[in-house]
Design a protein around this motif. Structure first.
Motif, PDB file in Angstrom:
ATOM      1  N   GLY A   1       0.991  -1.116   0.148  1.00  0.00           N
ATOM      2  CA  GLY A   1       0.018   0.112  -0.007  1.00  0.00           C
ATOM      3  C   GLY A   1       0.733   1.094   0.040  1.00  0.00           C
TER       4      GLY A   1
ATOM      5  N   ASN B   1     -11.492   8.757  -7.707  1.00  0.00           N
ATOM      6  CA  ASN B   1     -11.449   7.280  -7.224  1.00  0.00           C
ATOM      7  C   ASN B   1     -10.954   7.274  -5.715  1.00  0.00           C
ATOM      8  OD1 ASN B   1     -11.618   4.547  -7.521  1.00  0.00           O
ATOM      9  ND2 ASN B   1      -9.931   4.206  -8.760  1.00  0.00           N
ATOM     10  N   PRO B   2     -11.820   6.728  -4.948  1.00  0.00           N
ATOM     11  CA  PRO B   2     -11.801   6.986  -3.351  1.00  0.00           C
ATOM     12  C   PRO B   2     -10.584   6.014  -3.020  1.00  0.00           C
ATOM     13  CG  PRO B   2     -13.975   5.854  -3.950  1.00  0.00           C
ATOM     14  CD  PRO B   2     -13.214   6.326  -5.290  1.00  0.00           C
TER      15      PRO B   2
ATOM     16  N   PRO C   1      -3.975   3.449  -1.197  1.00  0.00           N
ATOM     17  CA  PRO C   1      -4.424   2.601  -2.121  1.00  0.00           C
ATOM     18  C   PRO C   1      -3.115   1.441  -2.573  1.00  0.00           C
ATOM     19  CG  PRO C   1      -3.323   4.569  -3.026  1.00  0.00           C
ATOM     20  CD  PRO C   1      -3.418   4.517  -1.560  1.00  0.00           C
TER      21      PRO C   1
ATOM     22  N   SER D   1      -7.466  -6.962  -1.823  1.00  0.00           N
ATOM     23  CA  SER D   1      -8.625  -7.453  -0.884  1.00  0.00           C
ATOM     24  C   SER D   1     -10.011  -7.587  -1.674  1.00  0.00           C
ATOM     25  CB  SER D   1      -8.793  -6.604   0.133  1.00  0.00           C
ATOM     26  OG  SER D   1      -9.150  -5.266   0.003  1.00  0.00           O
TER      27      SER D   1
HETATM   28  O1  TXA Z   1      -5.802  -5.142  -0.749  1.00  0.00           O
HETATM   29  C1  TXA Z   1      -5.993  -4.125  -0.877  1.00  0.00           C
HETATM   30  O2  TXA Z   1      -7.175  -3.502  -0.860  1.00  0.00           O
HETATM   31  C2  TXA Z   1      -4.778  -2.798  -1.097  1.00  0.00           C
HETATM   32  C3  TXA Z   1      -3.991  -2.690   0.063  1.00  0.00           C
HETATM   33  C4  TXA Z   1      -3.224  -1.798   0.030  1.00  0.00           C
HETATM   34  O3  TXA Z   1      -4.832  -2.809   1.326  1.00  0.00           O
HETATM   35  N1  TXA Z   1      -5.518  -1.573  -1.542  1.00  0.00           N
HETATM   36  C5  TXA Z   1      -6.044  -1.459  -2.845  1.00  0.00           C
HETATM   37  O4  TXA Z   1      -6.463  -0.083  -2.835  1.00  0.00           O
HETATM   38  O5  TXA Z   1      -6.250  -2.257  -3.602  1.00  0.00           O
HETATM   39  P1  TXA Z   1      -7.117   0.282  -4.099  1.00  0.00           P
HETATM   40  O6  TXA Z   1      -6.934   1.944  -4.119  1.00  0.00           O
HETATM   41  O7  TXA Z   1      -5.844   0.083  -5.382  1.00  0.00           O
HETATM   42  O8  TXA Z   1      -8.365  -0.210  -4.581  1.00  0.00           O
HETATM   43  C6  TXA Z   1      -9.301   0.163  -3.849  1.00  0.00           C
HETATM   44  C7  TXA Z   1     -10.511   0.399  -4.601  1.00  0.00           C
HETATM   45  C8  TXA Z   1     -10.509   1.499  -5.552  1.00  0.00           C
HETATM   46  O9  TXA Z   1     -10.477   1.017  -6.841  1.00  0.00           O
HETATM   47  C9  TXA Z   1     -11.856   2.348  -5.160  1.00  0.00           C
HETATM   48  O10 TXA Z   1     -12.597   2.544  -6.397  1.00  0.00           O
HETATM   49  C10 TXA Z   1     -12.482   1.548  -4.490  1.00  0.00           C
HETATM   50  O11 TXA Z   1     -11.554   0.665  -3.479  1.00  0.00           O
HETATM   51  N2  TXA Z   1     -13.323   2.430  -3.129  1.00  0.00           N
HETATM   52  C11 TXA Z   1     -12.800   3.014  -2.226  1.00  0.00           C
HETATM   53  N3  TXA Z   1     -13.639   3.604  -1.642  1.00  0.00           N
HETATM   54  C12 TXA Z   1     -14.664   3.411  -1.957  1.00  0.00           C
HETATM   55  C13 TXA Z   1     -16.018   3.575  -1.776  1.00  0.00           C
HETATM   56  N4  TXA Z   1     -16.228   4.631  -0.732  1.00  0.00           N
HETATM   57  N5  TXA Z   1     -16.965   3.182  -2.376  1.00  0.00           N
HETATM   58  C14 TXA Z   1     -16.798   2.313  -3.635  1.00  0.00           C
HETATM   59  N6  TXA Z   1     -15.429   2.010  -3.717  1.00  0.00           N
HETATM   60  C15 TXA Z   1     -14.395   2.354  -3.048  1.00  0.00           C
END
Ligand code: TXA
Ligand code: MG
Length: 333
Positions: A42, A66-67, A147, A186
């Motif tokens: 992360g 993108n959150p 992220p 995840s």
């Molecule tokens: O395994 C994981 O989840 C890793 C590790 C570092 O924890 N993190 C990860 O984060 O994959 P990221 O940002 O690459 O993907 C998270 C996704 C984003 O694409 C975003 O669209 C979604 O989660 N997300 C975050 N907050 C959200 C929300 N409030 N509603 C819908 N989708 C959300």
């Protein structure tokens, strides 16, 4: 040896109590720290400091629509920022700490920066299991928005070196701790409405979630309205063309194999095997690093053998399908 080149990257340090304490202080000071989790690495910042969160978007080259996921040490801390119903309590009991992210309604008054949830009234939250991630959360003493530690639209990083290749010196510190155990991001489940919706498949399967809370809708997602994770057609993208479900590599192609099948490799110029024994866990853990290696090899294309579409294979096939989609300019993660 490649070794020397890597030693020149000055911001990678092995995770030790000292470096973790230093990393925690950096987070508290509004800086960026890349750290290992059991899924992928992360890119972390203090979730309560808007400027620090803005730096994440800048370093990733990620559109701020993108959150981000907020990482906390335990359920009690999660409940300070999100509203838990019975389903969320049940999933937290069963799967936290671990590779499950829940999208929940944001608790009014939470100090998490609005930028983290990109203006939505929900918040994505998870309690990681990796001991270094947990020690960092303890050292920082605040929720960490993180992220995956890759540039927007590229493959997630599963080693500290891959983080450095992606982000270089733009991140203040990279904590190294071997290779990510799971290797896929995840599982994300949205519990903001009456019907639970799977937003991203991962190591915790839909079957496991359904056993805990009943039926889950598998979100198809609208690629033109990317409000959810991984719902963009092209998302985990190598530069080299991927050819999926290939029975055999064409001449000149590299092969990403799965299981004991040397036949498919007959014409391949290069072969990497996700798992010789056909083990999906091993395949998931190897997926991003092997794609990264083959992508750097200058091959015409990469043939990928079929992966069974059950259990963890669903998440692996999801990432492969996105990696293989033609560029359409809307990738944003
Ligand atoms: O395994 C994981 O989840 C890793 C590790 C570092 O924890 N993190 C990860 O984060 O994959 P990221 O940002 O690459 O993907 C998270 C996704 C984003 O694409 C975003 O669209 C979604 O989660 N997300 C975050 N907050 C959200 C929300 N409030 N509603 C819908 N989708 C959300
Ligand atoms: Mg990502």
């Amino acid at each position: 040896m490649q070794h020397k080149q890597y030693l020149a990257v000055s911001n990678i340090v092995p995770a030790t109590p000292d470096t973790i304490a230093q990393a925690g202080a950096l987070i508290a000071a509004g800086k960026l720290v890349a750290f290992p989790t059991e899924t992928v690495f992360g890119l972390g910042a203090d979730a309560t400091q808007g400027k620090a969160v803005a730096a994440i978007f800048a370093v990733k080259g990620r559109p701020s629509i993108n959150p981000l996921i907020v990482h906390v040490p335990d359920v009690a801390r999660a409940e300070q920022h999100a509203l838990f119903d019975a389903r969320a309590e049940e999933l937290a009991t069963r799967f936290w700490p671990g590779p499950l992210t829940m999208v929940l309604k944001r608790r009014p008054g939470s100090p998490i920066s609005e930028l983290v949830s990109a203006g939505l009234d929900s918040i994505a939250i998870r309690v990681p299991a990796h001991p270094v991630a947990r020690a960092l959360l303890a050292a920082a003493g605040r929720p960490i928005a993180a992220p995956s530690a890759n540039r927007s639209g590229r493959i997630s990083a599963t080693t500290a070196i891959h983080v450095a290749e992606e982000l270089g010196e733009r991140v203040n510190l990279i904590l190294a701790s071997g290779k990510s155990q799971l290797g896929l991001e995840s599982t994300i489940v949205d519990l903001t409405g009456p019907q639970a919706v799977l937003l991203r498949p991962g190591a915790i399967t839909v079957e496991e979630i359904e056993e805990a809370i009943g039926p889950v809708t598998v979100g198809e997602g609208d690629p033109d309205r990317p409000n959810a994770p991984g719902q963009l057609r092209r998302h985990y993208a190598p530069a080299t063309k991927l050819r999926l479900n290939a029975a055999m590599a064409d001449p000149g192609e590299a092969l990403l194999a799965f299981g004991p099948n040397p036949f498919a490799a007959k014409h391949a110029v290069k072969v990497l095997n996700l798992s010789d024994t056909g083990d999906l866990n091993e395949a998931a853990a190897n997926l991003f690093s092997m794609l990264r290696t083959l992508d750097g090899g200058g091959y015409h294309s990469i043939a990928v053998m079929p992966i069974p579409a059950s259990g963890l294979g669903i998440a692996i096939n999801d990432r492969l399908a996105r990696a293989a989609a033609p560029p359409d300019g809307d990738s944003n993660d």
